[in-house]
Design a protein around this motif. Structure first.
Motif, short mmCIF file in Angstrom:
data_model
loop_
_atom_site.label_atom_id
_atom_site.label_comp_id
_atom_site.label_asym_id
_atom_site.label_seq_id
_atom_site.Cartn_x
_atom_site.Cartn_y
_atom_site.Cartn_z
N ARG A 124 19.07 37.24 36.58
CA ARG A 124 17.66 37.31 36.16
C ARG A 124 17.41 36.55 34.86
O ARG A 124 16.58 36.94 34.03
CB ARG A 124 17.24 38.78 35.98
N TYR B 142 10.28 45.19 32.02
CA TYR B 142 10.70 44.57 33.28
C TYR B 142 9.85 45.08 34.44
O TYR B 142 9.60 46.28 34.55
CB TYR B 142 12.17 44.88 33.53
N GLU C 170 9.37 44.64 38.76
CA GLU C 170 9.96 44.14 40.00
C GLU C 170 9.19 44.69 41.19
O GLU C 170 8.80 45.86 41.20
CB GLU C 170 11.43 44.56 40.11
N GLY D 175 10.19 39.77 43.78
CA GLY D 175 9.62 39.08 42.63
C GLY D 175 9.92 39.87 41.36
O GLY D 175 9.93 41.10 41.38
N TYR E 76 9.50 39.92 36.83
CA TYR E 76 8.85 39.37 35.64
C TYR E 76 9.29 40.21 34.45
O TYR E 76 9.13 41.43 34.43
CB TYR E 76 7.33 39.42 35.79
N SER E 77 9.86 39.52 33.45
CA SER E 77 10.34 40.20 32.24
C SER E 77 9.63 39.66 31.02
O SER E 77 9.46 38.43 30.88
CB SER E 77 11.85 40.00 32.05
N THR E 78 9.20 40.55 30.15
CA THR E 78 8.67 40.17 28.84
C THR E 78 9.68 40.63 27.80
O THR E 78 9.99 41.82 27.69
CB THR E 78 7.32 40.82 28.57
N ARG F 115 9.34 35.10 27.98
CA ARG F 115 9.10 35.67 29.29
C ARG F 115 9.99 34.98 30.32
O ARG F 115 10.30 33.79 30.21
CB ARG F 115 7.64 35.58 29.69
N TYR G 17 10.47 34.90 34.63
CA TYR G 17 9.98 35.36 35.92
C TYR G 17 10.68 34.58 37.02
O TYR G 17 11.30 33.53 36.78
CB TYR G 17 8.46 35.20 36.03
N THR H 139 14.41 31.00 39.00
CA THR H 139 14.12 31.66 37.73
C THR H 139 13.48 30.66 36.77
O THR H 139 13.86 29.48 36.74
CB THR H 139 15.41 32.20 37.08
#
Length: 735
Positions: free
Chosen positions: A95, A532, A534, A551, A553-555, A593, A595, A618
């Motif tokens: 990830r 996170y 998902e 899918g 997406y991490s901040t 970020r 994603y 990624t």
């Protein structure tokens, strides 16, 4: 080559005809969501109930892949990207996170320690792929159950257990042995493995030993048309008659000074006095020879090879744990497991400049004590998992300069402050609620505290940043939902927070990078925090088909990245080991970020045939400075077709990586652009064949041809080219 490929295809398809005449057809089943996993919630749970992506690599799959190392086992799944700075390396990426941002767990005990670095980390090689029962890869933040470091995910390694006898044969021990001899051509690999399990009704013992010898790795002979000489090893350094001599390489495809040796030993004792109680003593030891740092040995300065020596000294890992498990319903738990453990890790860095008789040696010893308590309780439709964890690390760091001619030794700056300590504590609770058989809610909380104490000796390192004492705490939670739909469809979603506290390597390391800058301590680092998300849509026909698209997406807040650094006294350079360097340091970026999307496909086609495919994309960026984030691989994946009968298993597969251009590289230098082509990392694909044939009940023969087209390529961020065409032959005896 023209004869080899037809021979292997004959092996793959010819045996099918022979088997069809001598056996009844078997249906090859696909393991789907009914599988039980343990990495997500620390105790066994059905995969379908978990809202987070988990990929399982079972012993049978590892056996078919016949990997040289555990890192290669992960590469062969196509689900984990792996970077290598040297042949004896392997740094998993999940990830968009790598090294100390991924948690490694062995038999329920965290491997990550105070000096796990942020760059590239090969510690997973200290685990033995030949004695593994399974590897579970939990993708995405896992801090609620596992605490610090699990930003990108958790790689949970479970080794085999002794096999106990049943009650009808209590007087005769159950004996099971598994033995392997393997040879591979690309590195003249020679591996020998043996394990033996002795089991009575209540007591069992498992002993395992694996020894491997790898010669210098040969890269592929088929170059990229645009860069025909990329990766060629033109010359290397030898010590002749007391002098360093540059030697022309008589075969530029052999990556000289890359080979190494490894030994792994495991001993387990299992005592089960009753059906409700179990005691396990688990001892593991691994060691290597010196492991050449290939990328450094091929580093040039002013047109000349810079180093005569640059090795990781023998990496030794000692691990011992005792695990008590009690399963009987009480008011507070149905199952309780207590796992105290100790570990001792030794590693070193040995470097000597060309023409210099002085070798700089940095030696590290880490002693780790840990305690895990995990409990499980079911109340109606509610499942409660809760527990606690505590760890304590002590680091002894030594620096010395040794004259290789006289043996005289003097002190130099240590890599880490000597006598440093790093401790963590945490308590967690996780809850699953089966609202209906089709709707499952999961949630959890964890409170963690971390303490770090480190002080440099000012005698060797002149800096205003000598003291690094920190304390921090974090509260993390997750919330997930699984919805079972008609016709085998399933929708899941997860929201989770996580953290990674700066360890000793982040806060107090000094290290010269490949680009000539010096990383210096920064005691003002703050913990990284992640939010996170998902979501997954999948369809499963149990035993026949599983397809999923996920899918994520991490901040990332306060992301730790390497940037130019100005000390409190205003200086941007420092003198280290007699040289003046421009300084950089780990700093907290404001926000980043990450994603991406991953897809998996697994299907039983007909009779003996099945197909598998996976791909992951990624993208990561530091938002505060609008530059690419490091450790973000290009798109990668795998496709395979497998044939399985009673005696023959065969697989044809393709591994692939996409291209990554210079503009997509992080400015930190962590992704080793200097080690790749002027246009960045080039895309590649390899084609591979593997077969296993069961000659008799106990004896089997395995063979394979990897990188059939002999492509020369270097994976993203790596410092050494991957293996060229590799033919391996293995003989197994199991009884």
């Amino acid at each position: 080559m023209k004869k080899t490929i037809p021979f292997l295809f004959a092996t793959l398809f010819g045996f099918e005809q022979a088997q069809a005449q001598n056996s009844q057809p078997d249906t090859l089943r696909v393991i789907g969501l009914s599988e039980v996993v343990v990495s997500a919630n620390r105790v066994q749970e059905r995969k379908a109930d978990i809202p987070q992506q988990i990929d399982v690599l079972r012993a049978a799959q590892i056996r078919l892949q016949n990997p040289m190392t555990t890192a290669d086992a992960l590469i062969n799944t196509g689900q984990v990207f792996v970077q290598k700075s040297q042949f004896g390396g392997g740094s998993p990426v999940i990830r968009g996170f790598e090294a100390n941002k991924i948690l490694l767990v062995v038999d329920g005990v965290r491997m990550n320690n105070a000096i796990y670095r942020a760059g590239h980390l090969q510690n997973i090689l200290s685990t033995d792929a030949n004695v593994m029962d399974r590897i579970e890869v939990l993708s995405g933040a896992g801090s609620v159950l596992y605490g610090t470091d699990a930003l990108g995910g958790v790689i949970s390694i479970l080794t085999k257990n002794p096999l106990l006898a049943d009650s009808t044969s209590a007087t005769q021990p159950r004996v099971h042995t598994n033995n392997l001899l393997r040879y591979g051509t690309a590195a003249k690999e020679k591996t020998a493995h043996t394990d033996i399990s002795l089991g009575w009704e209540k007591f069992g013992s498992l002993t395992s030993i694996t020894a491997s010898d790898f010669d210098d790795l040969r890269k592929g002979r088929r170059p990229y048309k645009s860069f025909p000489s990329f990766g060629e090893n033109l010359r290397y350094v030898e010590r002749q008659d007391g002098k360093d001599v540059v030697v022309p390489n008589d075969n530029v495809n052999i990556q000289r000074q890359s080979g190494y040796r490894q030994l792994s030993v495991l001993q387990k004792f299992l005592y089960r006095p009753s059906a409700t109680q179990q005691h396990t003593l688990n001892v593991q030891y691994s060691t290597t020879s010196d492991v050449p740092r290939y990328d450094r040995l091929q580093e040039y300065r002013n047109g000349n090879l810079r180093f005569a020596e640059w090795n990781y000294g023998p990496e030794k890992r000692f691990f011992a744990s005792y695990q008590f498990q009690y399963s009987r319903p009480t008011r507070f738990f149905d199952m309780v497991r207590l796992t105290p453990a100790v570990q001792k890790v030794n590693e070193s860095r040995l470097s000597r400049a060309f023409g210099n008789v002085n070798r700089d040696e940095n030696l590290e010893e880490v002693k780790i004590g840990s305690l895990n308590l995990d409990l499980f309780k079911q109340i109606g439709k509610h499942e409660l998992r809760y527990g606690a964890e505590a760890t304590h690390n002590k680091v002894e760091s030594t620096g010395r300069r040794v004259n290789i001619d006289t043996g005289a030794s003097t002190g130099i700056a240590t890599r880490y402050p000597n006598g440093s300590t790093y401790a963590t504590q945490g308590v967690y609770a996780s809850h699953n609620w089966e609202i209906t058989p089709q709707l499952i809610l999961s949630d959890g909380l964890r409170f963690s505290a971390v303490q770090l104490k480190a002080n440099f000796n000012p005698e060797f390192f002149k800096s205003s940043l000598l003291n690094s004492d920190q304390e921090s705490s974090s509260l993390n939670g997750n919330l997930g939902l699984v919805w079972m739909l008609p016709a085998g469809f399933r929708v899941s979603g997860l929201l989770s927070t996580g953290f990674r506290n700066p360890n000793l390597d982040d806060v107090s390391k000094t290290f010269e990078q490949n680009n000539g800058t010096l990383i210096v301590p920064n005691p003002n680092l703050k913990p990284e925090q992640i939010f996170y998300r998902e979501a997954e849509l999948s369809n499963t026909i149990e035993g026949k088909l599983h397809v999923a698209v996920t899918g994520f997406y991490s901040t990332l807040t306060d992301a730790i990245v390497v940037r130019p650094f100005t000390a409190p006294d205003g200086s941007t350079t420092t003198v280290y080991n007699g040289q003046n360097f421009t300084t950089v340091a780990n700093t907290n970026a404001n926000k980043a970020r990450i994603y991406g999307v991953s897809g998996r496909f697994n299907a039983a086609l007909f009779n003996h045939w099945s197909a598998q495919a996976t791909a992951t994309y990624t993208n990561g960026r530091v938002l505060s400075t609008d530059v690419p984030l490091d450790h973000i691989p290009p798109i990668y994946g795998r496709g395979a077709i497998t044939y399985k009968d009673r005696k023959l298993t065969a697989e044809a597969s393709m591994l692939f990586n996409g291209r990554k251009g210079v503009a997509d590289y992080s400015p930190s230098g962590e992704d080793n652009l200097i080690q790749n082509t002027p246009v960045g990392a080039l895309g590649w694909q390899t084609f591979n064949l593997r077969t296993t044939y069961q000659v008799t009940k106990g004896w089997s023969v395995q063979s394979g041809l990897e990188n059939i087209l002999d492509q020369s390529y270097r994976p993203f961020a790596s410092g050494i080219n991957a293996a060229g065409r590799n033919f391996y032959l293995a003989v197994r005896f199991e009884h």
